[in-house]
Design an enzyme around this catalytic site. Structure first.
Site, short mmCIF file in Angstrom:
data_model
loop_
_atom_site.label_atom_id
_atom_site.label_comp_id
_atom_site.label_asym_id
_atom_site.label_seq_id
_atom_site.Cartn_x
_atom_site.Cartn_y
_atom_site.Cartn_z
N ARG A 38 0.82 -1.21 0.00
CA ARG A 38 0.00 0.00 0.00
C ARG A 38 0.86 1.26 0.00
NH1 ARG A 38 -5.12 -1.65 3.99
NH2 ARG A 38 -6.24 -2.82 2.39
N LYS A 199 -19.50 -17.81 0.95
CA LYS A 199 -20.92 -17.68 1.27
C LYS A 199 -21.66 -16.69 0.37
CE LYS A 199 -20.40 -18.82 6.18
NZ LYS A 199 -20.66 -18.37 7.58
N GLY A 356 -9.46 -9.21 -0.97
CA GLY A 356 -8.29 -9.85 -0.36
C GLY A 356 -7.99 -11.24 -0.88
N GLY A 379 -12.86 -3.63 1.05
CA GLY A 379 -14.25 -3.23 1.25
C GLY A 379 -14.73 -2.21 0.24
#
Length: 398
Positions: A38, A199, A356, A379
Site C-alpha cells: 500500500r 458464502k 483480499g 471493502g
C-alpha cells in the site's frame, strides 16, 4: 462517471501545503512492516508532489483505536518504511491536529514529507465531525485523496476535508477510478463477472447488482454449492447455505429477466477431508457422494469458465473458484486466472480484479501483475461492485 480533478490540474505547488489522504494501514509484526504494497502504491503521488516543491502532509489511519490514542496503533513505526519506499527523509508529528501538528507543518520547507499521527486517535474522524475536519484543513492549502481503500467511509479525512479545500485525486486513486469505469461503469461488452468465495450471504447485494450489469456471471467456491442446492442438486457435505435457496432463485430470476447467463459448475473435485493433498476424485455435480464435499470445480467446468473468458471483452473478478489455499484444490482458480492474464496480455481483454482473497489467488497463480488492474482496496472494491456510493469518491466529483 462525473469528472474529477487530478494532479494534472494543479498549478505551481511551490510552498503549497498539500494534505494527502493515504492508506498506511499495513500489516506490522514486531514493530516491522511485513507488506509495503500500500505504501508502494502511493509512492508516485508523493514523489510527484514533493518533486514539484509541495510540502506533503500525509493523513492516514492505522487499526481501530476507537477515537483515542491507543498503544500499538501509532503510525510512528511505519515512518521508516515510508522513507525506504520513497527514498526520501520523512518527518513525523505526534498528532494530526493541534499544536503538535501545526508546529511540524510550520517547520516544513518545500519538498518535505510529513506523516501526521493516526487520524482515528480522534473520535471526530469516524463521525466526520465538521470541527475536526476544519482542524485538519487548517494545516493545508490543497487536499489530495490517494486512498481508494478508505473511500467507502464518510470520515473527516476522506469526505469532510474534501468539502473544505480544493480537492484532487492522487495517481493511485485516478488509476483505480479509470480501471473501475472500464470494469462496470462503461465497459466494452460482453462483460463477464467471476464471483467466488465461501458464502452467498456475504455477497447478496453484489450478485443482485451484477446480474443487471453483466452478460454472464460465473459462480464459484462455496457459493456455487448454494446455487446448485437451490436447483435441487444434493451437494453432500459441501459448504452450503441451504436457507438461502429462495434468495438464489430471486437472483436467478433477475438474471433471466436481464439476459445475464448464470454459469455454475458441471463437475467438481470432491474429498472427504478438508486438507492439503486429501484423497479426491472428480465427479459430475449431480453425483456428489453424501459423505463428500466439493472443494474445487472440475476440468469440464474450467473449460466452460475459460470459454466465457474467451468470449468476454471485459472481466470483473471477485473471489476464487475453489479452496485455492490448499493443493490440489487450486487448479481451477489458477487455470482461469492464467487464461484471463493471457487474454489480457494479447490485448483482447480488460481484466479488473479485487478483494483480499482474489489478490492472494492471483498472486498464487503468478499473474497479479498481468491483469489490467488489481485493486487492493477490499471493502471499497466490494461496495463499488455492489453499486453503492463511495463518499470519498463522490466528494472529489464536480
Amino acid at each position: 462517471m462525473p469528472a474529477f480533478k487530478t494532479l494534472d490540474d494543479l498549478g505551481d505547488l511551490s510552498g503549497k501545503r498539500v494534505l494527502v489522504r493515504v492508506d498506511l494501514n499495513v500489516p506490522v509484526k514486531d514493530g516491522k512492516v511485513t507488506d509495503a504494497t500500500r505504501i508502494e502504491r502511493v509512492a508516485p503521488t508523493l514523489q510527484e508532489l514533493s518533486g514539484k516543491g509541495a510540502r506533503v502532509i500525509l493523513l492516514a489511519h492505522f487499526g481501530r483505536p476507537k477515537g483515542k490514542p491507543t498503544e500499538g496503533m501509532s503510525l510512528r513505526p511505519i515512518v521508516g518504511t515510508v522513507e525506504a519506499v520513497l527514498d526520501h527523509r520523512v518527518h513525523f508529528a505526534a498528532d494530526c491536529v493541534g499544536e503538535a501538528a501545526k508546529a511540524a507543518v510550520d517547520a516544513m520547507v518545500d519538498g518535505d514529507i510529513l506523516v501526521l499521527e493516526n487520524t482515528r486517535f480522534h473520535a471526530g474522524e469516524e463521525s466526520n465531525d465538521p470541527a475536526f475536519a476544519s482542524a485538519l484543513a487548517a494545516n493545508g492549502d490543497i487536499y489530495v485523496n490517494d486512498a481508494f481503500s478508505a473511500a467507502h467511509r464518510a470520515h473527516a479525512s476522506t469526505e469532510g476535508l474534501a468539502r473544505l479545500l480544493p480537492a484532487y485525486a492522487g495517481r493511485t486513486m485516478q488509476a483505480e477510478l479509470v480501471a473501475l469505469e472500464k470494469g462496470l461503469g462503461n465497459p466494452a461488452r460482453p462483460v463477464v463477472a467471476i464471483v467466488g468465495g465461501a458464502k452467498v450471504s456475504s455477497k447478496i447485494d453484489l450478485l443482485k447488482n451484477l446480474v443487471g450489469k453483466v452478460d454472464a456471471l460465473v459462480i464459484g467456491g462455496g457459493m456455487a454449492n448454494t446455487f446448485l442446492a437451490a436447483r435441487g442438486i444434493d451437494v453432500g457435505r459441501s459448504l452450503c447455505e441451504h436457507d438461502l435457496a429462495g434468495t438464489v432463485r430471486e437472483i436467478e430470476a433477475a438474471a433471466l429477466a436481464s439476459g445475464c447467463a448464470i454459469v455454475l459448475p458441471v463437475d467438481g473435485v470432491v474429498a472427504r477431508e478438508f486438507k492439503a493433498d486429501a484423497e479426491n476424485e472428480t465427479i459430475d455435480v449431480d453425483a456428489i457422494p453424501a459423505d463428500a464435499m466439493m472443494l474445487d470445480v472440475g476440468p469440464k467446468s474450467i473449460e466452460s469458465v475459460n470459454a466465457w473468458i474467451s468470449k468476454a471483452d471485459t472481466l470483473v473478478w471477485n473471489g476464487p473458484l475453489g479452496a485455492f489455499e490448499i493443493s490440489p484444490f487450486d487448479r481451477a482458480t489458477v487455470a482461469a486466472a492464467r487464461h484471463a492474464a493471457l487474454r489480457t496480455g494479447e490485448g483482447l481483454l480488460v481484466s479488473v480484479a479485487g478483494g483480499g482473497d482474489t489478490v492472494s489467488a492471483l498472486n498464487h497463480a503468478g499473474v497479479a501483475d498481468d491483469f489490467t488492474y488489481v485493486s487492493t482496496a477490499g471493502g471499497a472494491f466490494l461496495e463499488w461492485m455492489e453499486g453503492k456510493p463511495l463518499p470519498g469518491v463522490d466528494a472529489l466529483k464536480g
